[in-house]
Design an enzyme around this catalytic site. Structure first.
Site, PDB file in Angstrom:
ATOM      1  N   PHE A 245       0.944  -1.252   0.023  1.00 46.34           N
ATOM      2  CA  PHE A 245       0.035   0.019  -0.079  1.00 46.34           C
ATOM      3  C   PHE A 245       0.829   1.462  -0.047  1.00 46.34           C
ATOM      4  O   PHE A 245       1.982   1.244  -0.097  1.00 46.34           O
ATOM      5  CB  PHE A 245      -1.049  -0.112   0.980  1.00 46.34           C
ATOM      6  N   GLU A 246       0.249   2.507  -0.121  1.00 47.77           N
ATOM      7  CA  GLU A 246       0.753   3.688  -0.145  1.00 47.77           C
ATOM      8  C   GLU A 246       1.673   3.600  -1.513  1.00 47.77           C
ATOM      9  O   GLU A 246       2.764   4.407  -1.732  1.00 47.77           O
ATOM     10  CB  GLU A 246       1.645   3.794   0.949  1.00 47.77           C
TER      11      GLU A 246
END
Lengths: 256, 568
Positions: free
Chosen positions: B389-390
């Protein structure tokens, strides 16, 4: 009600404790520090009294420069201002000298109530609060479990041995030494931490207070307790063994 | 000269005072750390089992309690109930709350990506409506960008918002995927295309309570099982026009800027998690008996513990350095944009350090590390998402070098001049180049970048492996310098010897990575005699005195075992 809380900065409980080269104190290079636990409860008791009855909570601490972080923490939790008696190597002097410093700093404050922990987590002499009361000519009570304002004085609950308590009504001003665990400690909020920066911390020195620290008692050596393991076999019928075990747990191990 | 600009670390050496590190924490920072740790011990830790078993109410209770301390609004202005503190304070809070992946997700999705878009881009009207209630955690926030068919390519989103004939509201239709906190969120920051037009990607604040908003079932995840992750569906949802966040068509600015900050914040979350695993592994190594004594006496176990600490030191150094740069920039958002390259490095390095630490943590625990009774088993599963994620680590590796090139093109970074100067220097000298290993690593990165660009020109964007290889060199060089500078800062403290050992081993290992990556970039960018010359230059740049890394790790391990935790 104006309440003075005397607190001490001590090595944090989860620190790695190493004895320094002199053999008389801890190696402080790698230590972290915190507010002495019973003092933290004294502060909480003071903050609660202030919430109930209004007034002011003033923190008083004697110690080296680093002690200011303990003072700021107390301010972050809600104390209004502080007095820091800045003194290096207090541990080299006796408890009487420490109490003289604190009493001298406290005397001009004319507080209604002086609270402090019943003992320190590091030296643990348990004398500071009591000597301070004597020097100030104030009544005191020790091992306090609860404080409530009543009329012109306070009503306190003292912890005695074997599950007994004593309830005492006493006049103000007075000095109380507070037991650990008597209330729920509050957190320093981030806003409190921010505001603490702007609160007054008055610095005083021993010279300014007219106190000459001395050491009528000297600490010769500290050491880690030796771990010893002993096994005793109890004989007799199960009931007799159980009785002996209870006896030993009560009077030898003193855990029940 | 002043503070380094974004990406400029490649061209100039950082001065000690320009590199922020935990040694620069103020008393206030330390007090924040202590207060957050106390909160963790007394309020979060006792609830972790409940949270882990999807008792979302417990998680929200803790979140609300943390709001009373101010932990959910560290950088939000006081006017909106926040603490108006610096980025470093937010990093410190994140590090403590990163000890558990699930709770970190609750906190991060709420206080970070769930609150910051509104705090940074919202109109007064919108802030009045929602911000205080988000900061107090009365409302739980969530961020809805990803869609079933738009992950890394977020702008391919299909969710649309059509302006209704009355002009007073939009009608939103579409679905979002993997939305953290969705199970409990009251407020979603949703990205959608106005009238379905590609250039009208826009952010909206959407209330869960509005008709047509539906939250799907909890996803069955590999890790961070205590966090809430669901799909969110929008079926003809009426969104008032005042709930547009920022401007119509500027949603990508919000999305990417928030991601920059998110990548930076992932640093302390991963570092906090790593320190926790290290402490547990040290404890286990001391307790576990094998062959007549604790396994902590074995060199290979000590190697693992030392290596964990070394890499945590690197991730920590990089994360706080970048945070310091962003903070000094003044505006957090613009700062994170200026240092977007460095934020990507933080994200990649920290998530990979955490993955390394949990993996070795399990290994130290042996069979027990594979059992759910042990904390490290959970930490192992929880870690994995951080590389995804990110922005996946792959996307970040491409972006990092891509952004360097973009900055050069826009005239924000004198990359071309830097490469030219380096090439002249390399051609004129024959001996060892510089005794500073970190400086040489930067030169290698610049050298590889220059060659690759000369070979591929504007087609370099299609050369993913080459771009990633350059990132590997530059990112490690950045970390090497960060570690090296921090060692200098620690030189006059009681931790000097440990810092020296950590630095020695890290520089040696990171240089291996740099050399290896550069070699493949050079081989893809030149051939024949030119390649041979380039490889000779690389060897010269990578040359260094071999330190006794085994001895250094042994000393680090002894200190770790004595103190029972991370050393710095």
């Amino acid at each position: 009600m104006k309440i003075l809380v005397a607190l001490k900065q001590v090595p944090a409980r989860d620190s790695l404790l190493r004895i320094d080269a002199s053999g008389r104190w801890l190696d402080e290079s790698d230590l972290s520090f915190e507010i002495n636990e019973p003092d933290a409860y004294a502060l909480e008791a003071a903050l609660q009294l202030k919430e109930q009855h209004g007034g002011e909570v003033v923190v008083l601490s004697a110690g080296p420069e680093r002690a200011v972080s303990a003072i700021r923490e107390a301010l972050a939790k809600g104390a209004d201002r502080a007095i820091h008696v800045e003194q290096e190597n207090l541990g080299e002097f006796d408890t009487l000298s420490l109490a003289k410093l604190l009493a001298a700093a406290a005397s001009s404050e004319k507080a209604d109530l002086i609270l402090t922990g019943l003992q320190s987590d590091d030296l643990g002499s348990g004398q500071t609060g009591v000597i301070m009361a004597e020097l100030l000519g104030l009544p005191h009570a020790t091992i306090i479990m609860a404080v409530e304002a009543s009329g012109q004085g306070v009503r306190v609950k003292r912890e005695l041995e074997a599950g007994w308590f004593q309830h005492v009504s006493m006049p103000l001003p007075a000095v109380l030494t507070i037991q650990s665990g008597i209330n729920k400690l509050r957190y320093a909020t981030l806003m409190g931490i921010k505001k603490a920066k702007t609160k007054e911390v008055r610095k005083l020195t021993a010279a300014e207070l007219g106190v000459q620290p001395e050491s009528s008692v000297s600490l010769l050596r500290i050491y880690q307790p030796k771990r010893v393991k002993q096994t005793q076999m109890l004989a007799g019928a199960p009931a007799e063994q159980a009785a002996q075990l209870v006896e030993k747990l009560k009077f030898e191990a003193r855990v029940i | 000269m002043s503070q380094l600009k974004g990406g400029e670390f490649l061209l100039r050496a950082a001065k000690m005072e320009d590199v922020f590190s935990p040694e620069d924490f103020t008393d206030e920072h330390r007090a924040i750390a202590r207060a957050t740790e106390e909160f963790w011990d007394n309020e979060v830790a006792p609830q972790l089992e409940e949270i882990q078993h999807q008792n979302h109410d417990a998680a929200v209770r803790v979140l609300r309690k943390s709001a009373e301390l101010g932990l959910t609004g560290v950088v939000v202005p006081e006017q909106w109930g926040g603490m108006e503190m610096d980025m470093i304070s937010a990093m410190i809070v994140a590090e403590v709350l990163g000890r558990d992946g699930s709770y970190a997700a609750w906190h991060g999705a709420h206080a970070g990506i769930g609150t910051l878009p509104l705090a940074l881009f919202g109109t007064e009207v919108l802030k009045k409506k929602y911000l205080k209630r988000l900061v107090s955690a009365e409302f739980v926030g969530a961020y809805a960008l990803t869609e079933p068919h738009a992950g890394s390519d977020a702008l391919a989103a299909k969710t649309r918002a059509d302006l209704a004939p009355d002009g007073a509201h939009y009608v939103m239709n579409g679905s979002k995927m993997w939305i953290t906190n969705a199970g409990k969120a009251d407020i979603f920051t949703v990205f959608a295309k106005v009238n379905g037009e590609q250039d009208k990607f826009t952010a909206f604040i959407v209330e869960r309570a509005w008709p047509g908003v539906k939250v799907g079932a909890e996803e069955k995840k590999m890790g961070i099982k205590g966090s809430s992750t669901c799909a969110v569906y929008f079926d003809n949802v009426k969104v008032p026009v005042e709930n547009v966040l920022g401007e119509v068509g500027r949603g990508h600015v919000i999305a990417f800027n928030i991601l920059n900050v998110g990548r930076l914040k992932l640093g302390p979350f991963a570092v906090g998690g790593s320190k926790q695993v290290l402490a547990q592994s040290i404890k286990y190594a001391k307790e576990r008996q094998a062959f007549g004594g604790p396994i902590a006496r074995f060199g290979m176990i000590r190697h693992k513990l030392a290596e964990m600490a070394i890499r945590i030191f690197a991730a920590e150094s990089v994360a706080y350095r970048a945070a310091g740069d962003v903070e000094r920039f003044g505006d957090h958002l613009k700062g994170a944009e200026e240092y977007a390259v460095e934020c990507s490095y933080v994200k990649v390095l920290a998530s990979e350090v955490l993955d390394f630490v949990v993996d070795e943590g399990v290994q130290v625990h042996g069979g027990y590390g594979y059992h759910q009774d042990y904390f490290v088993e959970r930490a192992y599963r929880d870690s994995r998402i951080n590389r995804i994620f990110e922005g996946t680590n792959e996307i970040n590796r491409l972006l990092a070098t891509g952004m360097l090139l973009k900055r050069a093109k826009r005239g924000q970074l004198a990359l071309v001049e830097g490469v030219k100067k380096l090439q002249d220097e390399l051609m004129s000298a024959t001996g060892p180049v510089d005794s500073d290993v970190a400086a040489n690593a930067k030169k290698i990165a610049l050298f590889a970048l220059g060659l690759a660009y000369q070979r591929f020109r504007d087609q370099i964007e299609d050369q993913q492996e080459v771009l990633a290889g350059i990132t590997e060199c530059a990112m490690n060089a950045y970390a090497m310098e960060s570690v090296s500078v921090r060692r200098c800062k620690l030189a006059s403290t009681g931790k000097a010897a440990a810092a020296q050992d950590v630095c020695d081993v890290y520089l040696d290992e990171a240089m291996n990575v740099v050399e290896q990556s550069a070699r493949s970039v050079l081989a893809a960018s030149s051939e024949g005699d030119a390649l041979r010359v380039n490889l000779a230059i690389l060897r010269r740049l990578a040359k260094r005195e071999q330190v006794n890394v085994i001895g250094a790790r042994q000393r680090i391990a002894s200190k770790l075992l004595e103190s029972g935790r991370y050393l710095f």
